[in-house]
Design an enzyme around this catalytic site. Structure first.
Site, PDB file in Angstrom:
ATOM      1  N   TYR A 153      45.019  86.849  32.595  1.00 25.87           N
ATOM      2  CA  TYR A 153      45.159  85.467  32.822  1.00 25.87           C
ATOM      3  C   TYR A 153      44.595  85.022  34.096  1.00 25.87           C
ATOM      4  CZ  TYR A 153      47.536  85.424  28.191  1.00 25.87           C
ATOM      5  OH  TYR A 153      47.968  85.617  26.994  1.00 25.87           O
ATOM      6  N   GLU A 193      43.996  89.042  24.641  1.00 24.07           N
ATOM      7  CA  GLU A 193      44.561  87.945  25.221  1.00 24.07           C
ATOM      8  C   GLU A 193      43.784  87.725  26.667  1.00 24.07           C
ATOM      9  OE1 GLU A 193      48.721  87.426  25.984  1.00 24.07           O
ATOM     10  OE2 GLU A 193      49.288  88.884  24.274  1.00 24.07           O
ATOM     11  N   ASN A 226      54.520  88.230  22.356  1.00 19.30           N
ATOM     12  CA  ASN A 226      55.955  89.004  22.655  1.00 19.30           C
ATOM     13  C   ASN A 226      56.826  88.498  21.575  1.00 19.30           C
ATOM     14  OD1 ASN A 226      55.019  89.356  25.352  1.00 19.30           O
ATOM     15  ND2 ASN A 226      56.151  87.627  26.176  1.00 19.30           N
ATOM     16  N   GLU A 230      51.962  94.439  24.308  1.00 18.81           N
ATOM     17  CA  GLU A 230      52.412  94.747  25.691  1.00 18.81           C
ATOM     18  C   GLU A 230      53.780  95.629  25.660  1.00 18.81           C
ATOM     19  OE1 GLU A 230      52.823  90.750  27.588  1.00 18.81           O
ATOM     20  OE2 GLU A 230      50.655  90.155  27.535  1.00 18.81           O
TER      21      GLU A 230
END
Length: 507
Positions: A244, A292, A72, A173
């Protein structure tokens, strides 16, 4: 006692083991950079300010690539702030993580750190608050030899040789409403395509990663990938995946089966990418960059963020410094099994993040660095996985989970190196309360002896490492492992991850 069996056929490999599978991620977030990999004045700091104790652990971890600087953070980042004389670098607010960025560590420091550790950089460009012109400027600064305005600035800043960065992420993202400058799929796809084409005009051999969905739970998942790839298919090599996992409400059985969700996620994105390619009549195959992934107790972080003050701007605050336990390490080991199993399409991956922030390595400012439980399956897999990933056929008991339905109790993958004849077996027992006996038919790879067998498990699946007890959770020699006539038998404890390596019969 549960019983399972495994069979492999080296004549039908999945794909080579890709070193880029063992990538990591460094973001200007919390203490990942400052007091993580970089801490001038620390007793272990080198002349550049990099912590030698952390560097040693990074080498041991086996990290091949590092994605930088976000995350981010990149969507509000001005790369120019982090180059040149440190005393002239501006201090900025970082809106992504509500902190103060001193810019004392920037692009050139990152590249020096990568070179010192033999790590391939994976650079992200800001497509949130910035765009085409800034991406081309960054590329010129990094990759052009000299003789232009920005390449000469790099030379003047003490880096006469080009950084020669090959792999680039086109934003981060961009579907997320939390992302500064987020866009709808069509707008982002067109912006990314424009930037990709221009970057390859400047440097034709780049490998570009376009943003996939921020996660498979996003409401636009699938549609986002299809739309973005329609715009960018000719111009990029990769589409990204982020995921995640965490244990919810004490549901350990579901948590241990997290890799089944990763498997489905990878298969879905692969199918979408191939469908777009077929529709465009383009024979090119888009690769997947799972850049990620990790265990992250996100719900806990969200609850903490909801009560934190919004006017407290700090440098390198302690944020999402999850302490990882045995079960977390078993899940991380299983996620690596999933990534290896999909090596035909997942050819790059980045565990997020490297130090302090949901990380395998923890540090204390001015103090020690230590390995979290999740460090060990990553380091051992990076070391042992070589050669080809073999197609693995399993026969295993199943169990019911609340989140993933009925799942296998055992998961495994096998790699085999034709050059030295070595074979490695990575295996997880997901049962929360029963040992599992594995019968593995490895006769086709002609194993001669077990050279190493290690298991990570504990009577307490929630045991964890701390600064005061850094070796509470470590892999230990596996018990009850036998090899005879090409058949391996092993008794695997509940909630365990194991790696078993074998030499060839004629070795």
């Amino acid at each position: 006692m549960l019983n399972a069996s495994l069979h492999v056929d080296p004549a039908d490999p999945v794909a080579p083991v890709h070193r880029r599978t063992f990538g990591s991620f460094v973001e200007h977030m919390g203490r990942c950079v400052y007091t993580g990999i970089y801490e001038p004045g620390h007793p272990a700091a080198d002349p550049h300010g990099f912590r030698r104790d952390v560097a040693d652990l990074v080498r041991e971890l086996g990290v091949s690539t590092v994605r930088y600087p976000g995350g981010n953070f990149v969507s509000g980042y001005k790369w120019e702030d982090g180059v040149g004389p440190r005393e002239q670098r501006p201090v900025r607010r970082d809106l992504a993580w509500h902190s103060i960025e001193t810019n004392q560590f920037g692009l050139d420091e990152f590249m020096t750190w990568c070179r010192d550790l033999g790590i391939e950089p994976m650079m992200a460009v800001n497509l949130g608050t910035r765009g085409l012109a800034e991406a081309l400027d960054l590329l010129e600064y990094c990759n052009h030899p000299d003789g232009t305005h920005l390449s000469d600035q790099r030379v003047a800043n003490g880096h006469p040789a080009p950084h020669d960065i090959r792999m680039w992420c086109l934003g981060n993202e961009m579907d997320g409403p939390w992302q500064i400058g987020n866009l709808d799929a069509r707008s982002y796809g067109r912006k990314a395509a424009q930037v990709a084409r221009a970057m390859k005009t400047a440097d034709r051999d780049l490998e570009l990663v376009v943003c996939g969905s921020s996660g498979s739970s996003m409401p636009t998942f699938g549609e986002w990938e299809a739309t973005v790839l329609e715009e960018t298919y000719d111009s990029v090599e990769y589409v990204s995946l982020h995921a995640y996992y965490e244990e919810h409400d004490g549901d350990l059985g579901s948590f241990l089966a997290s890799a089944t969700d990763m498997d489905a996620f990878i298969d879905s994105v692969t199918a979408t990418a191939d469908a777009v390619g077929a529709r465009l009549r383009n024979p090119k195959r888009i690769q997947l960059s799972f850049d990620e992934w990790n265990v992250w107790y996100l719900s806990r972080h969200q609850a903490e963020a909801a009560v934190q003050p919004t006017d407290d701007w700090r440098v390198a605050p302690r944020v999402i410094e999850d302490q990882y336990n045995v079960a977390d390490a078993v899940v991380v080991g299983n996620l690596l099994i999933s990534l290896l199993r999909h090596s035909d399409r997942v050819t790059a991956a980045s565990q997020a993040q490297l130090a302090n922030v949901i990380a395998p390595i923890m540090t204390e400012p001015g103090g020690p660095a230590w390995r979290q439980s999740i460090f060990h399956p990553f380091a051992l897999t990076a070391r042992a996985a070589r050669g080809q990933v073999l197609r693995t056929r399993l026969s295993t008991p199943e169990y019911a989970t609340e989140r993933h339905g009925t799942v296998p109790a055992l998961d495994a993958v096998v790699t085999h190196d034709d050059q030295d004849g070595s074979t490695s077996l990575f295996v997880v027992n997901r049962s929360t309360d029963q040992h599992l006996t594995l019968d593995a038919d490895l006769s086709a790879v002609a194993p001669g002896a077990v050279t190493d067998a290690q298991t990570l498990s504990d009577e307490d699946p929630y045991a964890a490492n701390t600064m005061d007890a850094p070796d509470r959770v470590v892999p230990r020699p596996a018990k009850d492992v036998r090899l005879a006539d090409g058949r391996l038998t092993a008794v695997l404890p509940p909630v365990s991850w194991s790696v078993i390596t074998l030499s060839p019969a004629n070795g």
